[in-house]
Design a protein around this motif. Structure first.
Motif, PDB file in Angstrom:
ATOM      1  N   THR A   1       0.502  -0.552 -10.729  1.00 34.67           N
ATOM      2  CA  THR A   1      -0.422  -0.029  -9.719  1.00 34.67           C
ATOM      3  C   THR A   1      -1.430  -1.096  -9.307  1.00 34.67           C
ATOM      4  N   LEU A   2      -1.977  -1.801 -10.280  1.00 36.39           N
ATOM      5  CA  LEU A   2      -2.917  -2.886  -9.996  1.00 36.39           C
ATOM      6  C   LEU A   2      -2.255  -3.980  -9.161  1.00 36.39           C
ATOM      7  N   HIS A   3      -1.015  -4.297  -9.478  1.00 31.77           N
ATOM      8  CA  HIS A   3      -0.254  -5.311  -8.740  1.00 31.77           C
ATOM      9  C   HIS A   3      -0.065  -4.886  -7.281  1.00 31.77           C
ATOM     10  N   LYS A   4       0.340  -3.649  -7.074  1.00 34.23           N
ATOM     11  CA  LYS A   4       0.549  -3.156  -5.699  1.00 34.23           C
ATOM     12  C   LYS A   4      -0.769  -3.113  -4.937  1.00 34.23           C
ATOM     13  N   LEU A   5      -1.849  -2.753  -5.615  1.00 30.83           N
ATOM     14  CA  LEU A   5      -3.167  -2.758  -4.985  1.00 30.83           C
ATOM     15  C   LEU A   5      -3.561  -4.176  -4.593  1.00 30.83           C
ATOM     16  N   ALA A   6      -3.330  -5.138  -5.481  1.00 31.93           N
ATOM     17  CA  ALA A   6      -3.676  -6.544  -5.208  1.00 31.93           C
ATOM     18  C   ALA A   6      -2.924  -7.062  -3.990  1.00 31.93           C
ATOM     19  N   PHE A   7      -1.667  -6.679  -3.844  1.00 32.00           N
ATOM     20  CA  PHE A   7      -0.862  -7.159  -2.721  1.00 32.00           C
ATOM     21  C   PHE A   7      -1.096  -6.369  -1.439  1.00 32.00           C
ATOM     22  N   SER A   8      -1.916  -5.318  -1.500  1.00 29.43           N
ATOM     23  CA  SER A   8      -2.251  -4.595  -0.275  1.00 29.43           C
ATOM     24  C   SER A   8      -3.459  -5.221   0.419  1.00 29.43           C
TER      25      SER A   8
ATOM     26  N   LEU B   1       1.395   8.910  -6.735  1.00 31.07           N
ATOM     27  CA  LEU B   1       1.627  10.335  -6.510  1.00 31.07           C
ATOM     28  C   LEU B   1       2.719  10.899  -7.412  1.00 31.07           C
ATOM     29  N   SER B   2       3.288  10.054  -8.272  1.00 32.88           N
ATOM     30  CA  SER B   2       4.376  10.491  -9.152  1.00 32.88           C
ATOM     31  C   SER B   2       4.035  10.207 -10.604  1.00 32.88           C
ATOM     32  N   ASN B   3       4.674  10.934 -11.486  1.00 32.80           N
ATOM     33  CA  ASN B   3       4.581  10.684 -12.914  1.00 32.80           C
ATOM     34  C   ASN B   3       5.493   9.497 -13.220  1.00 32.80           C
ATOM     35  N   PRO B   4       4.999   8.468 -13.906  1.00 27.88           N
ATOM     36  CA  PRO B   4       5.823   7.279 -14.171  1.00 27.88           C
ATOM     37  C   PRO B   4       7.141   7.583 -14.893  1.00 27.88           C
ATOM     38  N   MET B   5       7.128   8.509 -15.833  1.00 31.24           N
ATOM     39  CA  MET B   5       8.366   8.844 -16.543  1.00 31.24           C
ATOM     40  C   MET B   5       9.360   9.527 -15.611  1.00 31.24           C
ATOM     41  N   GLU B   6       8.850  10.359 -14.700  1.00 33.70           N
ATOM     42  CA  GLU B   6       9.733  11.002 -13.718  1.00 33.70           C
ATOM     43  C   GLU B   6      10.327   9.968 -12.772  1.00 33.70           C
ATOM     44  N   LEU B   7       9.526   8.967 -12.402  1.00 32.91           N
ATOM     45  CA  LEU B   7      10.036   7.893 -11.535  1.00 32.91           C
ATOM     46  C   LEU B   7      11.221   7.195 -12.190  1.00 32.91           C
TER      47      LEU B   7
ATOM     48  N   LEU C   1       0.839  -1.199   0.000  1.00 31.84           N
ATOM     49  CA  LEU C   1       0.000   0.000   0.000  1.00 31.84           C
ATOM     50  C   LEU C   1       0.878   1.253   0.000  1.00 31.84           C
ATOM     51  N   LYS C   2       1.956   1.232   0.752  1.00 34.34           N
ATOM     52  CA  LYS C   2       2.896   2.363   0.783  1.00 34.34           C
ATOM     53  C   LYS C   2       3.516   2.563  -0.600  1.00 34.34           C
ATOM     54  N   GLN C   3       3.956   1.472  -1.228  1.00 38.31           N
ATOM     55  CA  GLN C   3       4.543   1.563  -2.563  1.00 38.31           C
ATOM     56  C   GLN C   3       3.506   2.046  -3.579  1.00 38.31           C
ATOM     57  N   LEU C   4       2.261   1.594  -3.426  1.00 38.75           N
ATOM     58  CA  LEU C   4       1.181   2.022  -4.312  1.00 38.75           C
ATOM     59  C   LEU C   4       0.989   3.533  -4.205  1.00 38.75           C
ATOM     60  N   LEU C   5       0.895   4.041  -2.984  1.00 36.42           N
ATOM     61  CA  LEU C   5       0.688   5.480  -2.789  1.00 36.42           C
ATOM     62  C   LEU C   5       1.857   6.294  -3.336  1.00 36.42           C
ATOM     63  N   GLU C   6       3.080   5.838  -3.092  1.00 37.60           N
ATOM     64  CA  GLU C   6       4.256   6.537  -3.632  1.00 37.60           C
ATOM     65  C   GLU C   6       4.214   6.555  -5.161  1.00 37.60           C
ATOM     66  N   HIS C   7       3.770   5.449  -5.730  1.00 37.15           N
ATOM     67  CA  HIS C   7       3.746   5.340  -7.190  1.00 37.15           C
ATOM     68  C   HIS C   7       2.682   6.243  -7.814  1.00 37.15           C
TER      69      HIS C   7
ATOM     70  N   ASN D   1      15.082   7.370 -10.546  1.00 32.36           N
ATOM     71  CA  ASN D   1      15.722   6.202  -9.945  1.00 32.36           C
ATOM     72  C   ASN D   1      15.652   5.024 -10.918  1.00 32.36           C
ATOM     73  N   GLN D   2      16.705   4.841 -11.686  1.00 33.99           N
ATOM     74  CA  GLN D   2      16.717   3.794 -12.703  1.00 33.99           C
ATOM     75  C   GLN D   2      16.904   2.400 -12.132  1.00 33.99           C
ATOM     76  N   SER D   3      17.142   2.280 -10.833  1.00 29.29           N
ATOM     77  CA  SER D   3      17.304   0.948 -10.243  1.00 29.29           C
ATOM     78  C   SER D   3      16.127   0.568  -9.342  1.00 29.29           C
ATOM     79  N   CYS D   4      15.072   1.393  -9.322  1.00 31.97           N
ATOM     80  CA  CYS D   4      13.909   1.065  -8.492  1.00 31.97           C
ATOM     81  C   CYS D   4      13.153  -0.133  -9.085  1.00 31.97           C
ATOM     82  N   GLU D   5      12.278  -0.731  -8.292  1.00 32.63           N
ATOM     83  CA  GLU D   5      11.512  -1.902  -8.744  1.00 32.63           C
ATOM     84  C   GLU D   5      10.707  -1.591  -9.999  1.00 32.63           C
ATOM     85  N   PHE D   6      10.056  -0.429 -10.031  1.00 29.18           N
ATOM     86  CA  PHE D   6       9.235  -0.074 -11.180  1.00 29.18           C
ATOM     87  C   PHE D   6      10.087   0.047 -12.443  1.00 29.18           C
TER      88      PHE D   6
END
Length: 185
Positions: A104-111, A36-42, A28-34, A46-51
């Motif tokens: 996002t759907l994946h993070k929601l499913a795991f929350s 709240l950000s633009n995917p291209m900016e993410l 849920l924390k990862q979902l909210l962080e995701h 951080n090119q080594s993040c999970e996303f």
């Protein structure tokens, strides 16, 4: 795109603990962080993040280098040029937006507790109104023979005892033969 959806890290990481403590809270924390950000900016931040690893893996799995080079045939084959187009290309941005929706759907499913389960319907199985929705937009005739699945358009999900139907497409040829009442051989 959905391959690995049922594992916590989307099958990107082997034998690594992704979350200390409650998996649902972490997702849920990862979902909210995701969201709240633009995917291209993410990706650029951080090119080594999970996303980022998810996007890179799925892109490599789905977009064959030959297809990539034909889409971008006007680019020099220089590796630096091919890598730089990703930060500028509308095609890649569209891919990242789609990947972001699935992530996002994946993070929601795991929350959820228990975790949401995903299912896809195999080609050739009998149609079931309980688990599937036919998106072929055809009329069902009374006395019609069993309809077979052509392919899954959108996978289905199971949340506890609730089923969200998989959206499937019936093969056009089969649908036409059924509508004309022609026996399928």
């Amino acid at each position: 795109m959905f391959r690995g959806f049922d594992s916590e890290g989307f099958s990107l990481i082997k034998n690594e603990v992704l979350c200390n403590g409650n998996k649902g809270t972490c997702s849920l924390k990862q979902l909210l962080e995701h969201i709240l950000s633009n995917p291209m900016e993410l990706l650029s931040r951080n090119q080594s993040c999970e996303f980022s690893r998810f996007c890179e893996k799925k892109y490599q799995d789905l977009i064959h280098p030959t297809m990539e080079s034909s889409i971008f045939s006007n680019l020099d084959r220089n590796e630096a040029v091919l890598n730089s187009w990703r930060s500028l290309s509308e095609f890649y941005e569209s891919f990242v937006c789609m990947a972001s929706s699935i992530w996002t759907l994946h993070k929601l499913a795991f929350s959820f507790e228990p975790v949401v389960e995903i299912f896809q319907v195999e080609r050739g199985l009998d149609f079931s109104m309980v688990y599937m929705e036919d998106v072929s937009k055809r009329d069902n005739l009374p006395g019609e023979t069993k309809v077979k699945v052509g392919f899954t358009v959108v996978p289905g999900f199971k949340i506890g005892r609730t089923v969200i139907q998989s959206q499937i497409k019936v093969p056009v040829l089969v649908a036409v033969l059924i509508l004309k009442k022609v026996p399928i051989v």
